[in-house]
Design a protein around this motif. Structure first.
Motif, PDB file in Angstrom:
ATOM      1  N   GLY A  75     -44.721  -9.010  11.278  1.00 28.02           N
ATOM      2  CA  GLY A  75     -46.179  -9.127  11.577  1.00 28.02           C
ATOM      3  C   GLY A  75     -46.622  -8.492  10.293  1.00 28.02           C
ATOM      4  O   GLY A  75     -46.441  -7.044   9.625  1.00 28.02           O
ATOM      5  N   SER A  91     -48.809 -17.750   7.703  1.00 27.11           N
ATOM      6  CA  SER A  91     -48.037 -17.651   8.173  1.00 27.11           C
ATOM      7  C   SER A  91     -46.567 -18.193   8.271  1.00 27.11           C
ATOM      8  O   SER A  91     -45.248 -18.507   8.021  1.00 27.11           O
ATOM      9  CB  SER A  91     -48.540 -18.824   9.867  1.00 27.11           C
ATOM     10  N   ALA A  95     -45.448 -14.159   9.063  1.00 26.63           N
ATOM     11  CA  ALA A  95     -46.249 -13.681  10.341  1.00 26.63           C
ATOM     12  C   ALA A  95     -46.126 -14.151  11.251  1.00 26.63           C
ATOM     13  O   ALA A  95     -46.720 -15.181  11.202  1.00 26.63           O
ATOM     14  CB  ALA A  95     -47.618 -13.957   9.429  1.00 26.63           C
ATOM     15  N   ARG A  96     -46.224 -12.982  12.261  1.00 26.77           N
ATOM     16  CA  ARG A  96     -45.869 -13.911  13.724  1.00 26.77           C
ATOM     17  C   ARG A  96     -47.153 -13.420  14.871  1.00 26.77           C
ATOM     18  O   ARG A  96     -47.420 -13.816  15.743  1.00 26.77           O
ATOM     19  CB  ARG A  96     -44.634 -13.783  14.275  1.00 26.77           C
ATOM     20  N   PHE A  97     -46.967 -11.935  13.850  1.00 30.40           N
ATOM     21  CA  PHE A  97     -48.815 -11.246  14.126  1.00 30.40           C
ATOM     22  C   PHE A  97     -48.883 -10.821  13.193  1.00 30.40           C
ATOM     23  O   PHE A  97     -48.909 -10.415  12.393  1.00 30.40           O
ATOM     24  CB  PHE A  97     -48.264  -9.991  16.081  1.00 30.40           C
ATOM     25  N   THR A  98     -50.942 -10.339  14.084  1.00 32.40           N
ATOM     26  CA  THR A  98     -51.099  -9.201  13.039  1.00 32.40           C
ATOM     27  C   THR A  98     -52.203  -8.768  13.853  1.00 32.40           C
ATOM     28  O   THR A  98     -52.566  -9.116  14.887  1.00 32.40           O
ATOM     29  CB  THR A  98     -52.166 -10.438  12.173  1.00 32.40           C
ATOM     30  N   ILE A 125     -51.661 -17.763  14.261  1.00 35.01           N
ATOM     31  CA  ILE A 125     -50.586 -16.229  14.908  1.00 35.01           C
ATOM     32  C   ILE A 125     -51.157 -14.925  15.227  1.00 35.01           C
ATOM     33  O   ILE A 125     -52.542 -15.576  16.099  1.00 35.01           O
ATOM     34  CB  ILE A 125     -51.080 -15.376  13.183  1.00 35.01           C
ATOM     35  N   ARG A 127     -53.076 -12.741  17.227  1.00 38.20           N
ATOM     36  CA  ARG A 127     -53.760 -11.001  16.570  1.00 38.20           C
ATOM     37  C   ARG A 127     -54.168 -10.261  17.335  1.00 38.20           C
ATOM     38  O   ARG A 127     -54.531 -10.671  19.158  1.00 38.20           O
ATOM     39  CB  ARG A 127     -55.303 -11.920  15.784  1.00 38.20           C
ATOM     40  N   TYR A 265     -42.521  -5.854  15.134  1.00 37.59           N
ATOM     41  CA  TYR A 265     -42.242  -5.849  16.376  1.00 37.59           C
ATOM     42  C   TYR A 265     -40.836  -5.775  16.554  1.00 37.59           C
ATOM     43  O   TYR A 265     -40.125  -5.706  16.490  1.00 37.59           O
ATOM     44  CB  TYR A 265     -43.038  -7.008  17.204  1.00 37.59           C
TER      45      TYR A 265
END
Length: 283
Positions: A75, A91, A95-98, A125, A127, A265
């Motif tokens: 992320g 994405s 990117a899987r989270f931000t 994503i 967030r 993460y």
């Protein structure tokens, strides 16, 4: 005139006299005028880790390819410093989270926040929002409420992470904002307890081990309540602040394949989804 409680350092109370600003006492003494406004001149350039990099530097040659990446979820975090973000490209780059900077102190809202926060959501994503702490300008409770009111609220949609408190070196002066370790620890607790009471979620705490030792005396009271988002730009996580036996998120590099700072993460995507879903989510 009437007597009112007034603040003293360390949280004690004393009796003060409430006078009109600029009033002249009988013996000719002029009362103090209003306090100077808080300095937000650098707020647009303050973001998660901006001061940690300046004070602690980069250790080794951190990159986005790591041997244990299979056990981590990639992320990133962004702020107004990044401007408009191409979320579809982020994405596509993994990117899987931000996390997006929402606020600073009680006087600054990231002007890019809405577009960045909604853009991440639109790209699928997960967030979350973070708050750049300013313990020198107002209480932890006041800043938690300001953060919540300006983007930091949690949403039980399964796509929103709980808010994060970014607590790091003061970009405007003394590294610890003029606070003793005990006062700093209490300020953080004031923020996190207010966020929990308002949102029914524990806020993440973003910090570095070195700052935490310096400014809280390595306080160990948050490890069982608030997930750790650790900043260390290196090939290894290294020592954690007291109270935590693991980090939830590791900000490991200032640059990489994603816009802004690179993060892992600590676990597979299912754990990111669980953090977003909250404790009431079905197992």
């Amino acid at each position: 005139m009437r007597e009112v409680p007034g603040n003293e350092r360390g949280g004690r109370w004393r009796t003060g006299l409430l006078l009109a600003v600029g009033a002249t006492l009988p013996w000719g003494l002029i009362t103090a005028g209003p306090a100077a406004a808080a300095d937000y001149s650098r707020a647009a350039d303050n973001y998660a880790g901006s001061q940690i990099e300046a004070h602690e530097g980069v250790h080794g040659s951190p990159g986005t390819s790591r041997a244990d990446a299979a056990d981590q979820t990639l992320g990133h975090d962004v702020s107004g410093h990044q401007g408009a973000v191409d979320w579809a490209a982020a994405s596509g780059s993994g990117a899987r989270f931000t996390y997006v900077k929402a606020t600073e102190g009680t006087g600054f809202v990231n002007p890019q926040f809405g577009g960045q926060y909604d853009g991440a959501h639109g790209a699928g994503i997960i967030r979350g929002a973070y708050h750049f702490a300013r313990p020198d300008v107002s209480s932890g409770a006041q800043q938690a409420e300001y953060f919540i009111a300006n983007g930091g609220a949690w949403n039980a949609d399964g796509k929103t992470l709980p808010g994060a408190l970014d607590i790091e070196y003061n970009p405007y002066g003394d590294a610890c904002y003029g606070k003793s370790p005990a006062d700093m620890t209490n300020w953080i607790a004031d923020f996190t307890s207010t966020y929990l009471a308002k949102e029914k979620r524990s806020a993440l705490i973003y910090t570095s081990t070195t700052w935490w030792k310096l400014c809280t005396g390595n306080a160990n009271r948050f490890g069982n309540t608030d997930p750790l988002w650790l900043a260390r730009y290196a090939t290894e996580v290294g020592e954690l602040p007291a109270g935590w036996d693991k980090q939830s998120i590791w900000q490991f590099s200032r640059s990489g394949s994603l816009p802004g700072d690179q993060n892992y993460y600590n676990g597979p995507m299912g754990r990111v989804e669980s953090l977003a879903a909250g404790p009431s989510a079905a197992a």
